[in-house]
Design a protein around this motif. Structure first.
Motif, PDB file in Angstrom:
ATOM      1  N   ALA A 508       0.825  -1.207   0.000  1.00 35.96           N
ATOM      2  CA  ALA A 508       0.000   0.000   0.000  1.00 35.96           C
ATOM      3  C   ALA A 508       0.854   1.250   0.000  1.00 35.96           C
ATOM      4  CB  ALA A 508      -0.938  -0.001   1.219  1.00 35.96           C
ATOM      5  N   MET A 509       1.914   1.253   0.813  1.00 35.53           N
ATOM      6  CA  MET A 509       2.765   2.429   0.955  1.00 35.53           C
ATOM      7  C   MET A 509       4.225   2.010   0.850  1.00 35.53           C
ATOM      8  SD  MET A 509       0.472   4.752   1.374  1.00 35.53           S
ATOM      9  CE  MET A 509       1.462   6.154   1.850  1.00 35.53           C
ATOM     10  N   ARG A 588       9.511   9.411 -17.917  1.00 36.68           N
ATOM     11  CA  ARG A 588       8.586  10.333 -17.268  1.00 36.68           C
ATOM     12  C   ARG A 588       7.145   9.825 -17.255  1.00 36.68           C
ATOM     13  NH1 ARG A 588      10.381  16.352 -19.448  1.00 36.68           N
ATOM     14  NH2 ARG A 588      12.532  16.304 -18.616  1.00 36.68           N
ATOM     15  N   ASN A 589       6.901   8.730 -17.898  1.00 32.01           N
ATOM     16  CA  ASN A 589       5.517   8.227 -17.970  1.00 32.01           C
ATOM     17  C   ASN A 589       5.500   6.719 -17.746  1.00 32.01           C
ATOM     18  OD1 ASN A 589       2.786   8.064 -18.318  1.00 32.01           O
ATOM     19  ND2 ASN A 589       2.799   8.532 -20.515  1.00 32.01           N
ATOM     20  N   PRO A 590       5.794   6.266 -16.527  1.00 36.66           N
ATOM     21  CA  PRO A 590       5.806   4.814 -16.274  1.00 36.66           C
ATOM     22  C   PRO A 590       4.458   4.141 -16.518  1.00 36.66           C
ATOM     23  CG  PRO A 590       6.969   5.977 -14.533  1.00 36.66           C
ATOM     24  CD  PRO A 590       6.289   7.019 -15.354  1.00 36.66           C
ATOM     25  N   PRO A 591       3.303   4.719 -16.127  1.00 41.12           N
ATOM     26  CA  PRO A 591       2.039   4.011 -16.350  1.00 41.12           C
ATOM     27  C   PRO A 591       1.779   3.696 -17.816  1.00 41.12           C
ATOM     28  CG  PRO A 591       1.721   5.801 -14.794  1.00 41.12           C
ATOM     29  CD  PRO A 591       3.088   5.979 -15.363  1.00 41.12           C
ATOM     30  N   ALA A 592       2.145   4.631 -18.715  1.00 42.17           N
ATOM     31  CA  ALA A 592       1.891   4.387 -20.135  1.00 42.17           C
ATOM     32  C   ALA A 592       2.733   3.229 -20.650  1.00 42.17           C
ATOM     33  CB  ALA A 592       2.171   5.660 -20.928  1.00 42.17           C
ATOM     34  N   LEU A 593       3.983   3.156 -20.204  1.00 43.83           N
ATOM     35  CA  LEU A 593       4.829   2.060 -20.646  1.00 43.83           C
ATOM     36  C   LEU A 593       4.321   0.724 -20.118  1.00 43.83           C
ATOM     37  CD1 LEU A 593       8.403   3.611 -20.203  1.00 43.83           C
ATOM     38  CD2 LEU A 593       7.118   3.308 -22.329  1.00 43.83           C
ATOM     39  N   VAL A 620       0.748   0.689  -4.373  1.00 43.84           N
ATOM     40  CA  VAL A 620      -0.483   1.112  -5.051  1.00 43.84           C
ATOM     41  C   VAL A 620      -0.975   2.449  -4.524  1.00 43.84           C
ATOM     42  CG1 VAL A 620      -1.201  -1.234  -5.544  1.00 43.84           C
ATOM     43  CG2 VAL A 620      -1.878  -0.188  -3.394  1.00 43.84           C
ATOM     44  N   GLY A 621      -0.480   2.889  -3.359  1.00 43.28           N
ATOM     45  CA  GLY A 621      -0.937   4.155  -2.808  1.00 43.28           C
ATOM     46  C   GLY A 621      -0.476   5.343  -3.615  1.00 43.28           C
ATOM     47  N   PRO A 622       0.831   5.528  -3.793  1.00 43.26           N
ATOM     48  CA  PRO A 622       1.301   6.722  -4.518  1.00 43.26           C
ATOM     49  C   PRO A 622       1.266   6.592  -6.037  1.00 43.26           C
ATOM     50  CG  PRO A 622       3.168   5.494  -3.638  1.00 43.26           C
ATOM     51  CD  PRO A 622       1.952   4.812  -3.129  1.00 43.26           C
ATOM     52  N   ALA A 623       1.142   5.385  -6.592  1.00 46.11           N
ATOM     53  CA  ALA A 623       1.204   5.235  -8.049  1.00 46.11           C
ATOM     54  C   ALA A 623       0.201   4.187  -8.512  1.00 46.11           C
ATOM     55  CB  ALA A 623       2.610   4.835  -8.486  1.00 46.11           C
ATOM     56  N   ALA A 624      -0.199   4.300  -9.793  1.00 41.63           N
ATOM     57  CA  ALA A 624      -1.164   3.369 -10.370  1.00 41.63           C
ATOM     58  C   ALA A 624      -0.493   2.223 -11.107  1.00 41.63           C
ATOM     59  CB  ALA A 624      -2.107   4.111 -11.315  1.00 41.63           C
ATOM     60  N   ASP A 625       0.849   2.133 -11.048  1.00 40.73           N
ATOM     61  CA  ASP A 625       1.567   1.140 -11.838  1.00 40.73           C
ATOM     62  C   ASP A 625       1.159  -0.281 -11.459  1.00 40.73           C
ATOM     63  OD1 ASP A 625       2.679   3.510 -12.461  1.00 40.73           O
ATOM     64  OD2 ASP A 625       4.749   2.980 -11.956  1.00 40.73           O
TER      65      ASP A 625
END
Length: 696
Positions: A508-509, A588-593, A620-625
């Protein structure tokens, strides 16, 4: 219908209290409880010695019925009976400023340097007045700084109250006596005027009176009685005479009437006749009928019979005379009654006014006599009064202070200390943000706990103690067994046909031991001969890449953005046998990759080449990856730090992952196993096993 898995934060089911849980609660919070209890106890003890002592003098007053030594009365219905209103009013009198001012003056409280001019207010605050139980007893208590003064003030207030009651009774009796005397003098004059009016009226109308009433009325009453008696006598005489007449007319025996039978003369003659008749019969038997003695006896008998007949006729004549005399007397009484009645009618018209005057005079006389007796009695009462209030308990000098009661303060310190300590421990427990036991997680989140990873405190300082090296050196340690238990828990998921190949490790964190756990899983699998690939998908921090020292190597970002083959981006760590796909270059765009088709293609490719693929994803808390990658893996292992990660953050992180069917379970990390039994003896079986059981 919603299932428990739809909402991670499930409502707890309240079960019966387990004594063992209470014991475990105090076992883990005893320091906090004892600390708060000790502080509270110390504060109470310090307060008991710091607060200036006060002493209480107590006296008791009995509210009894006032004794009237001259005319005893029944006070059962008076204010002195068991009347709460009366007792409350007397308590108000004891608290009144007028009464307390007398005590202030008598005890010279204003001259006391500790009290000063505000002596009345000080005494009112020091005074306590209360009823003792349900009886008519009032208790006076005065709490002051000096024991002698406490006793003297309590006694002074009691004596002032008794004196005030006696004074109020005396003043009341004096007022009543004065009013009764004045009223009696006025009534004496009224009685004299009413009696003079009666005498004047009698004289003006020539009315003679007797003790029983007017003379005419008395005569009328006597004539009525005489007339009634006369008529009764006539009826009786006439009835007797009529009976005689009926017997004569019928030829009956006159001698059978009552007057004849009751006549003394006739009874005597009959006795003589009876004797002569017997003598005549004897002579006839002896001498015969012609003998002179017989003839003489016969002549004597006839003479007596004639006397009897003459006496009977005389009695009949007397009856006739008595009837005539009674009738004459009745006629005379009737005439006299008519005369007196006529005179009474005349006097009756005047008598109405006379009787009215007489009633007024009688009422004035009775009222005067009543007031005169009351006035004399009240005047005598003033010399012998009883207040009905007496002091039954004098205040003694207290030997010890009433406040603060040091033993009581110490006892209260213990009681309140335990209470506040327990309350603080309960609050600390309620506000604890993290999970302490497997059962808590499984009850609240409906997610199984796969393993509890013990805390390895030396890893942050000693590079040789890092998870890969530690697992190599100590394959049979407690930590190694926990990693194996975690792997078995992941492989035992029933949703897949075979063991999961592609696993995602997230939390989570940050700082929850996610990377350490991923490396531990990889090292354990490699030690069992599996082909293991670790993908560092945390493109922001890249802790796994830094651990293996491959920050300058071609990695995941290069593979997803450049025409690089997967074989060129995957590097083998010779020491551990773990293959690593490092993070590679910065992006600069980890989620897109991570959400790209190239990433999905890469995952499908490595799934076929390796037995186990472990993806170290960001929290999962700070990022949607991690939420993006969770769609393409077989199972997700969610890392939770023991006692540190808040329950809300864990629940929110699980919700962000989406499909809960891919969630293999939770791994508790950094568990302080020596403290774990405090949260339940059977919270973790492995924590209950001694370290001597493990070989290294």
């Amino acid at each position: 219908m919603a299932s428990p898995t739809d909402n991670p934060m499930m409502i707890r089911e309240f079960l019966p209290l387990d004594v063992r849980e209470v014991f475990d609660f105090f076992l883990r919070r005893w320091k906090l409880v004892c600390g708060i209890a000790a502080i509270t106890f110390g504060l109470f003890v310090v307060a008991a010695y710091v607060i200036p002592p006060s002493y209480t003098g107590v006296s008791q007053i009995l509210l009894d019925a006032p004794i009237d030594y001259m005319t005893p009365q029944d006070y059962s219905n008076s204010d002195f009976a068991d009347n709460p209103t009366f007792i409350e009013s007397q308590i108000a009198v004891l608290r009144s400023a007028s009464l307390l001012l007398q005590v202030v003056d008598s005890e010279k409280l204003t001259q006391d340097p500790k009290i000063g001019p505000a002596a009345l207010i000080w005494l009112q605050s020091a005074l306590g007045v209360s009823r003792v139980g349900l009886g008519n007893v009032i208790e006076i208590d005065v709490s002051v700084y000096d024991p002698q003064k406490a006793a003297s003030l309590a006694n002074a207030i009691a004596q002032a109250y008794v004196a005030d009651r006696l004074k109020s009774r005396y003043e009341g009796v004096q007022k009543a006596s004065t009013w009764l005397s004045d009223r009696a003098a006025y009534l004496r004059a009224e009685l004299s005027r009413s009696e003079q009016a009666v005498q004047k009226f009698r004289a003006d109308h020539n009315l003679l009176g007797t003790p029983a009433g007017s003379l005419t009325d008395q005569q009328l009453s006597e004539l009525n009685v005489a007339l009634i008696n006369a008529r009764a006598e006539i009826s009786a005489k006439r009835a007797q005479y009529q009976q005689v007449e009926k017997l004569q007319a019928a030829g009956g025996d006159i001698q059978s009437i009552p007057d004849v039978l009751q006549s003394v003369v006739i009874n005597a003659l009959r006795a003589q006749l009876s004797g002569v008749t017997r003598r005549e019969a004897d002579l006839q038997l002896k001498y015969g009928e012609r003998h002179p003695d017989v003839l003489s006896a016969q002549a004597e008998r006839r003479d007596i019979e004639g006397q009897i007949a003459a006496e009977v006729q005389r009695l009949i004549g007397n009856l006739k005379n008595e009837v005539d005399a009674a009738e004459a007397r009745e006629a005379s009484l009737t005439r006299a009654l008519d005369s007196v009645s006529n005179r009474s009618e005349v006097e009756g018209q005047v008598g109405v006014q006379l009787r009215d005057l007489e009633r007024i005079a009688a009422a004035n006389k009775e009222l005067f006599e009543t007031f005169l007796s009351r006035a004399k009695l009240t005047e005598e009462k003033s010399t012998l009064l009883n207040s009905g209030v007496r002091v039954i308990t004098d205040a003694g000098v207290p030997g010890s202070p009433s406040f603060p009661n040091r033993p009581l303060f110490a006892a209260l310190g213990v009681v309140f200390g335990i209470f506040f300590g327990g309350a603080g421990a309960v609050l600390r427990e309620l506000f604890a943000s993290g999970f302490m036991a497997k059962k808590q997680i499984e009850d609240e989140l409906a997610v199984p706990v796969l393993a509890s990873m013990p805390r390895m405190s030396g890893w942050s300082k000693d590079v040789r103690a890092q998870p890969v090296a530690y697992l190599e050196r100590k394959p049979l340690s407690r930590y190694s067994e926990a990693v194996r238990r975690l792997r078995l828990g992941i492989q035992a998921t029933p949703e897949l046909d075979g063991p999961p190949r592609l696993m995602l490790v997230t939390s989570a964190m940050p700082g929850e031991g996610k990377t350490t756990l991923a490396l531990s899983l990889a090292c354990s699998a490699a030690a069992d001969g599996e082909r293991v690939l670790v993908i560092d998908a945390d493109l922001r921090l890249s802790a796994t890449t830094a651990f293996f020292g491959m920050a300058d190597k071609v990695g995941l970002v290069d593979l997803l953005t450049l025409p690089v083959k997967a074989a060129n981006a995957i590097h083998l760590d010779e020491r551990s046998g773990i293959s690593l796909l490092p993070a590679g270059a910065r992006t600069r765009n980890p989620p897109a990759l991570l959400a790209s088709a190239r990433m999905r293609s890469l995952l499908d490719e490595v799934r076929g080449k390796f037995d186990t693929v472990i993806i170290d994803a960001p929290p999962v808390g700070p990022a949607a990856d991690a939420s993006i990658l969770a769609r393409h893996v077989d199972k997700v292992v969610f890392v939770v730090r023991w006692r540190e990660t808040s329950r809300e953050a864990v629940a929110e992180g699980i919700r962000h992952l989406g499909d809960r069917s891919k969630l293999a379970g939770i791994a508790l990390t950094m568990v302080d196993e020596p403290k774990l039994p405090r949260y339940g003896r059977y919270t973790s079986l492995e924590s209950s096993v001694s370290d001597s059981y493990y070989l290294n």
